[in-house]
Every structure is written in structure tokens, then in C-alpha cells.
Write a protein that holds these residues in place. Sequence first.
Motif, PDB file in Angstrom:
ATOM      1  N   ILE A 212      63.022  73.761 -12.023  1.00 38.67           N
ATOM      2  CA  ILE A 212      62.305  74.843 -12.706  1.00 38.67           C
ATOM      3  C   ILE A 212      60.811  74.807 -12.419  1.00 38.67           C
ATOM      4  O   ILE A 212      60.079  75.739 -12.774  1.00 38.67           O
ATOM      5  N   ASP A 213      60.344  73.756 -11.778  1.00 38.24           N
ATOM      6  CA  ASP A 213      58.928  73.653 -11.429  1.00 38.24           C
ATOM      7  C   ASP A 213      58.655  73.978  -9.962  1.00 38.24           C
ATOM      8  O   ASP A 213      57.557  73.715  -9.451  1.00 38.24           O
ATOM      9  N   LYS A 214      59.625  74.559  -9.296  1.00 33.41           N
ATOM     10  CA  LYS A 214      59.443  74.976  -7.900  1.00 33.41           C
ATOM     11  C   LYS A 214      58.311  76.007  -7.812  1.00 33.41           C
ATOM     12  O   LYS A 214      58.189  76.891  -8.662  1.00 33.41           O
ATOM     13  N   SER A 215      57.492  75.905  -6.770  1.00 34.97           N
ATOM     14  CA  SER A 215      56.362  76.834  -6.614  1.00 34.97           C
ATOM     15  C   SER A 215      56.863  78.265  -6.458  1.00 34.97           C
ATOM     16  O   SER A 215      57.748  78.534  -5.643  1.00 34.97           O
ATOM     17  N   PRO A 216      56.307  79.204  -7.235  1.00 38.00           N
ATOM     18  CA  PRO A 216      56.740  80.599  -7.133  1.00 38.00           C
ATOM     19  C   PRO A 216      56.144  81.287  -5.909  1.00 38.00           C
ATOM     20  O   PRO A 216      55.149  80.820  -5.347  1.00 38.00           O
ATOM     21  N   GLN A 217      56.758  82.376  -5.534  1.00 37.27           N
ATOM     22  CA  GLN A 217      56.318  83.115  -4.351  1.00 37.27           C
ATOM     23  C   GLN A 217      56.079  84.575  -4.711  1.00 37.27           C
ATOM     24  O   GLN A 217      56.814  85.156  -5.507  1.00 37.27           O
TER      25      GLN A 217
ATOM     26  N   TYR B 217      54.580 103.362 -11.702  1.00 38.15           N
ATOM     27  CA  TYR B 217      53.993 102.153 -12.278  1.00 38.15           C
ATOM     28  C   TYR B 217      54.906 100.983 -11.950  1.00 38.15           C
ATOM     29  O   TYR B 217      56.114 101.151 -11.722  1.00 38.15           O
ATOM     30  N   ALA B 218      54.321  99.796 -11.895  1.00 41.63           N
ATOM     31  CA  ALA B 218      55.100  98.602 -11.564  1.00 41.63           C
ATOM     32  C   ALA B 218      54.438  97.382 -12.182  1.00 41.63           C
ATOM     33  O   ALA B 218      53.227  97.371 -12.437  1.00 41.63           O
ATOM     34  N   TYR B 219      55.245  96.368 -12.401  1.00 44.68           N
ATOM     35  CA  TYR B 219      54.749  95.099 -12.925  1.00 44.68           C
ATOM     36  C   TYR B 219      54.433  94.157 -11.772  1.00 44.68           C
ATOM     37  O   TYR B 219      55.154  94.104 -10.780  1.00 44.68           O
ATOM     38  N   LEU B 220      53.340  93.409 -11.910  1.00 44.00           N
ATOM     39  CA  LEU B 220      52.970  92.387 -10.936  1.00 44.00           C
ATOM     40  C   LEU B 220      52.985  91.052 -11.666  1.00 44.00           C
ATOM     41  O   LEU B 220      52.116  90.780 -12.510  1.00 44.00           O
ATOM     42  N   LYS B 221      53.985  90.218 -11.359  1.00 42.31           N
ATOM     43  CA  LYS B 221      54.068  88.902 -11.999  1.00 42.31           C
ATOM     44  C   LYS B 221      53.146  87.942 -11.268  1.00 42.31           C
ATOM     45  O   LYS B 221      53.318  87.681 -10.083  1.00 42.31           O
ATOM     46  N   ILE B 222      52.157  87.408 -11.996  1.00 42.99           N
ATOM     47  CA  ILE B 222      51.112  86.616 -11.351  1.00 42.99           C
ATOM     48  C   ILE B 222      51.316  85.105 -11.519  1.00 42.99           C
ATOM     49  O   ILE B 222      50.625  84.319 -10.872  1.00 42.99           O
ATOM     50  N   ALA B 223      52.241  84.705 -12.374  1.00 45.10           N
ATOM     51  CA  ALA B 223      52.494  83.272 -12.579  1.00 45.10           C
ATOM     52  C   ALA B 223      53.867  83.080 -13.191  1.00 45.10           C
ATOM     53  O   ALA B 223      54.469  84.022 -13.715  1.00 45.10           O
TER      54      ALA B 223
ATOM     55  N   ILE C  26      50.888  82.204  -8.778  1.00 40.37           N
ATOM     56  CA  ILE C  26      51.239  82.675  -7.440  1.00 40.37           C
ATOM     57  C   ILE C  26      49.943  82.842  -6.647  1.00 40.37           C
ATOM     58  O   ILE C  26      48.971  83.408  -7.165  1.00 40.37           O
ATOM     59  N   PRO C  27      49.873  82.341  -5.420  1.00 39.05           N
ATOM     60  CA  PRO C  27      48.637  82.451  -4.639  1.00 39.05           C
ATOM     61  C   PRO C  27      48.097  83.877  -4.595  1.00 39.05           C
ATOM     62  O   PRO C  27      48.859  84.839  -4.461  1.00 39.05           O
TER      63      PRO C  27
END
Length: 447
Positions: free
Chosen positions: A127-132, A145-151, A173-174
Amino acid sequence: MKILFVSLGCDKNLVDSEVMLGMLNQKGYSFTDDEQEADAVIVNTCCFINDAKEESINTILEMAELKKDGQIKALIVTGCLAQRYSDEIQKEIPEVDAIIGTTAIDTIVETLEGVLKGNPLNHIESIDKSPQGGRKRVVTTGGYYAYLKIAEGCNKHCTYCIIPKVRGRYRSIPMEELLKEAEELAESGVKELILVAQETTLYGIDLYEEKMLPKLLKELCRIEGLFWIRILYCYPEEITDELIQVMKSEDKICHYLDIPIQSGSDRILKRMGRRTDTAQIEGMIRHLRKEIPDICIRTTFITGFPGESRADHEDTLAFVEKMGFDRLGVFTYSPEEDTPAAEMPDQIPEETKQLRRDEIMELQQEVAFEAAEQMVGRYVDAMIEGRMPEEDVYVARTYKDAPSVDGYLFINTNRQLISGDFVEVKITGSNEYDLIGEIAVKEKLEN
């Protein structure tokens, strides 16, 4: 092959669904909303509270009947419930062919093709894998409209919350990946970008050793095609003066903040493991309103937390009345296994939780209805959401209204408009939480 994709839970989960849809779309799969047409079903689940858990389980069971009857060839379960209860799902619902955890959504095509070839494999990763970020998505919100998941994840460990155990620690997320994704969304016609995470205000702290939300916002404001940028899930203790100044200086950023507060009782806030008290919250909100006078503040509260006395509830009522929040939602406390709060003594009866919820909402209604009335005569920019042909009116949202959770603005006009259009509207009336208006036909007045 046609896939029925069911996305449950929050907007952050919806982003995961859209990413998986994008991967399947690139491989040539098509989609349907009709279970009778589907060859395969994918259910992206939620388990945040009991109601969400029950909805996810009932949906899986309903789809399992299709598998049992031979109507579909594959049933895959993904998301938070899948991450948390993978063994139980496999044991209790054998019709489920494969399970994908919260950090393994990139395996969706591989998993589906494995099931179809008779070689099903589960994918449950750390569950701690780096997100992309930066991946192509199939936007399901209408396209404008859209959602941007930042973390991903959370480090707060509030005593009632299971999120750290199913979504892991906080991982940003970078920024370059987020900007690439935002640019592609804007190129596809998205005009409002809504930033989401378990906590948006801490963005970048893990990657860059400082809070980078203000910098990210400035970069997003440079993207052509975006008109509104909205920020959700801001913890009160993490809102900085730098963030406030960026909101003031950048025209694209909506003067709107979603700030989960959860209680107006200092004793309950401490039991919840929250990191602020009511005096700090009040000071922060007064500062926000001083710096950005037209800011719209949305919040949420939880009623019936273990040990909450009538006096604690009265403190919350007094706090809600004192602060005059623009938007407010209330949840009844849901005991989640493996959380400290579930083991606390003095659990509150469901009936009491509901009564307290109703009392807060009745109080908030007075505040909200009065605020709506005070909007009459003002001029605002609004985004068209759609049209109600039977009523001959357009449905729109102002900067004060996030999709799905806030109110609407109903516009009477003979002009031909399409979803995503921005128009200037004069507010002519109100109906409870909603506003009524007409297209402005003269120069904007001071308001």
C-alpha cells in the motif's frame, strides 16, 4: 468484448476507475452501462464507512449472480474493499475471478486477459507503493470538469479512519506527471480541474521536503483551456499564508476551500486524534475571510463519536452557528474495525447519532437558505452543467458549488448553451440551497 465498469466511493476512487478505463480503452475494449450487454464486470469498491462497505458488497453479490447465471465471463473486484478484504471476498464470493488492490490498478488489462484465458491471478501490492500520474484516462464526469488526484494515502491517523491501512502513508505524485495529466485533460475539453487527495494541503512534503501545493497551483494556472481550479480536502492546520496569497493572486483558482473539521468540541477533537482545536480553527477561518472576503468554505462534521456527550454536541451546534459555514455536510460516526475509535467505550446509539445529525443540518439550513437569499441581485460567473428540457432551464454551478456535493444555479434563457460554457448570470431568486438567475444583459455592477 463489452465491459461494465462500476465505480463506487469517492472522487479519488473515481480517478482510479478512469485510469483503468483508459488502459482498457487503449487495448480496444468497449464499455456498456447495461449489465445485459456486458461480457465482463469490474467493480471498483469503497470501504470508508459501513454504508460504503455494504454498497460495495451488495454490488459484488449482484454482479456475482450474473456470473453464476453465465451472463458474464469475468468478474474482477478492485479498490479499497478489495485491498482490505481480499481473502474474505475470495472465500465468500467464489464467483469473483480476480482481485486487484489499491496500488495495483496498472495490472487491470493483464488481470482481465488472464481471467479470460483461464489463468486468473490476484494483484495485491504494497500500500506504500509510489503512485503514478500522467496516464491517459477516460473522463466520466461529462468532459468539462475532472478530478486531478495529486497524492495517495495519509499520515494523520485519525482514530476513526481506516484510510492509512488501505491507502498507505502519504505519497505525492511528481509535479511533472500531474502537469502532463492536467494539460491532456485541458486539451480534451476539461475547463474545471478539481484537486483531490486524502489531504491536498501537504502536497509535495515527501518528495520535495516542503509543501508544494502553492507552486503546483501556479503551474496549473498557466495551462491554456482551464478556467477554474478548485481545491478539496484541506486540513485546517496545513493551510499556509503562501497558499492563501496564491489563491488571491491567481484568477483561475476558485475562492472555495473544503476543510474537514469533524467536531466543534475540543474534547472530541482530541479523542478523534485531530491536530487542531476550535480556537485555532476559528482563527484560521477568520484569517481566510479577511484575506479573501468572498471565499466559500465547505466543511464536514461527524456526529455520535464515541463518548460524545450532549454538552459536546451543544458545543458543535454553537460552533456551527458562530462560524456560519457556507457549505456543510454531516456524517454519523461509523465504527471501523482495526481503528482505535471502534474499541473506545461509550459508543453512541444509532438513533442518537441520527438525531444529532438532523439537529446540525436543521441549523445549517437556516444559514444556507439565508446566504442563498443574500445572493439575489449579485452577478456571478457560472458553468453550464446541462439542460432540463421539461422545465426549459439550464443547470449551472457557481464557484461556490463543487460537483455532486453543493447546490445548483437554474438559469432561464433563450440562448443556446452547451455543457461547459461559462456565462455571466444575475441572481434573481433562491430556492432553499439552490439559486435562480438569468443571463446578464448589462454591464456587471458592483456587488
